[in-house]
Write a protein that holds these residues in place. Structure first.
Motif, mmCIF file in Angstrom:
data_model
loop_
_atom_site.group_PDB
_atom_site.id
_atom_site.type_symbol
_atom_site.label_atom_id
_atom_site.label_comp_id
_atom_site.label_asym_id
_atom_site.label_seq_id
_atom_site.Cartn_x
_atom_site.Cartn_y
_atom_site.Cartn_z
ATOM 1 N N HIS A 354 5.618 -12.995 1.411
ATOM 2 C CA HIS A 354 5.569 -11.797 0.715
ATOM 3 C C HIS A 354 4.242 -11.855 -0.358
ATOM 4 N N SER A 356 3.861 -9.692 -4.180
ATOM 5 C CA SER A 356 4.301 -8.640 -5.027
ATOM 6 C C SER A 356 3.364 -8.390 -6.161
ATOM 7 N N VAL A 365 5.030 -0.623 -8.552
ATOM 8 C CA VAL A 365 5.365 -1.731 -7.852
ATOM 9 C C VAL A 365 4.568 -1.783 -6.291
ATOM 10 N N HIS A 367 4.117 -3.982 -2.877
ATOM 11 C CA HIS A 367 4.764 -5.245 -2.398
ATOM 12 C C HIS A 367 4.295 -5.219 -0.814
ATOM 13 N N SER A 369 5.340 -7.536 2.758
ATOM 14 C CA SER A 369 6.122 -8.320 3.429
ATOM 15 C C SER A 369 5.754 -8.493 4.967
ATOM 16 N N LEU A 471 13.076 -9.152 -7.216
ATOM 17 C CA LEU A 471 11.771 -9.784 -6.507
ATOM 18 C C LEU A 471 12.277 -10.547 -5.460
ATOM 19 N N LEU A 475 12.260 -7.056 -1.540
ATOM 20 C CA LEU A 475 12.120 -6.314 -2.879
ATOM 21 C C LEU A 475 13.091 -5.079 -2.898
#
Length: 515
Positions: A354, A356, A365, A367, A369, A471, A475
């Motif tokens: 990941h 972030s 935010v 993010h 993944s 986190l 997330l």
């Protein structure tokens, strides 16, 4: 498939973009041999006649075209001598366009723009250095622009990329003419930029860090470093390279709403110039070359006319630095770990699966993944019964708490206000521009007011929010807020500041749903 550049450049990411946009660039300048506007690059002015002044920025194509000439990048369908003649014609027009005080404008007549004057001077000095043996003599025609930069200042905000452009322009002028006042002002501005550089590596853009504009700033600072070989400047560039490496995203995109100016344009020549000196710059260069080829980041093809030539020039200079094909094996420039940057208001958390990025100033935010699409949440946005929208992006001093994997952000919501031009305020601004704003001190005051309205922090309301971000690879985000407000349905990305250089398209924008 290349049409106008050499076929052997077909594997070069910059060349592919430049080739696609070259017809647009060549079409900008007035080529009518009897026209009084011959050589001017602003089609809105000389062609459509819908504006009452010519934008000086659009004279800058001389830089990119001269870089392509130097690299011998044109294919058999283009006569290099014709391009050189066009550059010469544009240079003559630029001298005619220059105001008596040496300035150029972009947004308003008689604007006396420090940034645009610096950009025009830099672009022309680069072209002169490449094409003319007597470049110093030719540069003398632009001496009024140099004097303007020496005697004036930009005061409506600390905008490091603007000042860096002036530094590079003044150093180039000194190198060609020996003008000591240009060198002295360049050193003064450079000191101002470096003194304000954060320990975290970023250069200030309207009070914060903006990775996108930082690559433009570094393009000019890298050119300056080559000219003066300053140890302090090289060290600053090394630190700045480490900073931006966090914001080359796993999907190939770069920058975003979490930056102070919300830009996503990656300007490549900085990393090209720094790659031989810093290994991290070389890794970023290779990674972003691949991104440009895939349109994973904002590329030259996505840029509209006002920004076309600065980005075109940057790509052309990058090609001039290195015309080799891109590497087939590309490494990620990021280093796993968690980095908290309190001065920038950013937190970067990178693990094996990941990546972030949290803006603790805006509660934004980003993010990535193993999920098909990234999570991009650009903050809390709520509406009251009257349709007013309140967001978390404008609180200048939220309360931040980090406890293990939990990031807790509490602060005040601010009403989103996005002023638009209308016939009345446009008329008022035109009258001011042609009268009071021609007095430098009054013009600077009005620019400060405009910058505060369009880019400045909005007035906080009494309404509060609390956002908890957990986190990790999976997330999560949990929001609480004062009563009486409703979350906006189907909310996509949003911004609360005016920034014309943001919002350009990239592949990820249509790859799937974003929050």
């Amino acid at each position: 498939m290349l049409r106008l550049l050499r076929p052997d450049l077909a594997r070069n990411a910059y060349a592919l973009e430049l080739d696609a946009q070259l017809p647009r660039v060549l079409a900008l300048a007035d080529r009518d041999s009897l026209s009084s506007t011959r050589g001017l690059g602003d089609r809105q002015y000389w062609g459509w006649k819908l504006i009452d002044f010519a934008n000086g920025t659009l004279q800058g194509g001389v830089n990119g075209l001269s870089a392509l000439l130097k690299a011998e990048a044109f294919g058999p369908s283009i006569d290099p001598s014709a391009v050189r003649n066009l550059v010469s014609t544009m240079m003559d027009a630029t001298v005619r366009l220059m105001r008596k005080d040496g300035s150029f404008e972009e947004a308003l007549p008689y604007e006396q723009s420090y940034c645009v004057t610096a950009l025009v001077l830099y672009d022309h000095l680069q072209a002169l250095s490449r094409l003319y043996p007597d470049a110093g003599t030719q540069a003398a025609r632009l001496a009024p622009a140099c004097r303007f930069l020496v005697t004036r200042d930009e005061t409506h905000g600390m905008i490091s990329n603007h000042l860096a452009t002036a530094v590079a322009a003044l150093l180039r002028f000194h190198a060609l003419t020996g003008d000591r006042s240009a060198l002295a002002k360049a050193e003064l501005l450079l000191t101002r930029i470096l003194d304000r550089q954060s320990d975290e590596g970023w250069f200030e853009e309207y009070g914060g860090a903006d990775p996108g504009y930082q690559t433009l700033c570094m393009s000019h600072l890298a050119d300056a470093a080559i000219l003066i070989d300053s140890t302090r400047l090289w060290n600053a560039l090394a630190k700045a390279t480490e900073f931006i490496s966090h914001f080359a995203h796993p999907d190939g995109s770069f920058g975003g709403i979490y930056g102070s100016r919300a830009t996503r344009i990656y300007y490549p020549v900085a990393m090209e110039r720094l790659a031989a000196r810093f290994n991290r710059a070389a890794v970023i260069r290779d990674f972003m070359r691949n991104s440009i080829r895939r349109h994973a980041t904002v590329t030259l093809s996505a840029i509209d006319q006002p920004n076309l030539l600065p980005v075109f020039n940057n790509y052309a200079e990058a090609l001039c630095e290195d015309a080799t094909a891109d590497n087939s094996e590309v490494l990620s420039p990021v280093v796993p770990g968690r980095v908290v940057m309190p001065q920038a208001g950013l937190l970067v958390d990178i693990g094996p699966r990941h990546h972030s990025i949290i803006s603790t100033r805006k509660a934004v935010v980003y993010h990535w993944s193993d999920a098909p699409c990234p999570l991009i949440d650009t903050g809390v946005a709520l509406a009251d019964s009257g349709g007013n929208v309140f967001t978390s992006q404008s609180d200048p001093d939220p309360c931040i708490s980090i406890d293990g994997d939990q990031v807790i952000i509490t602060g005040h919501l601010a009403r989103r206000v996005m002023p638009l031009p209308n016939p009345f305020n446009f008329l008022v601004l035109r009258i001011l521009a042609t009268t009071l704003m021609r007095v430098p001190s009054l013009g600077a005051l009005v620019k400060k007011i405009i910058a505060r309205l369009l880019v400045g922090t909005r007035r906080r309301s009494v309404l509060r929010f609390r956002r908890v971000i957990t986190l990790g690879e999976t997330l999560t985000i949990s929001d609480e807020h004062d009563g009486g407000l409703q979350r906006l349905p189907c909310l996509g990305t949003f911004s609360v500041i005016h920034m014309a250089s943001s919002g350009y398209w990239q592949v990820g924008d249509t790859a799937g749903e974003q929050k």
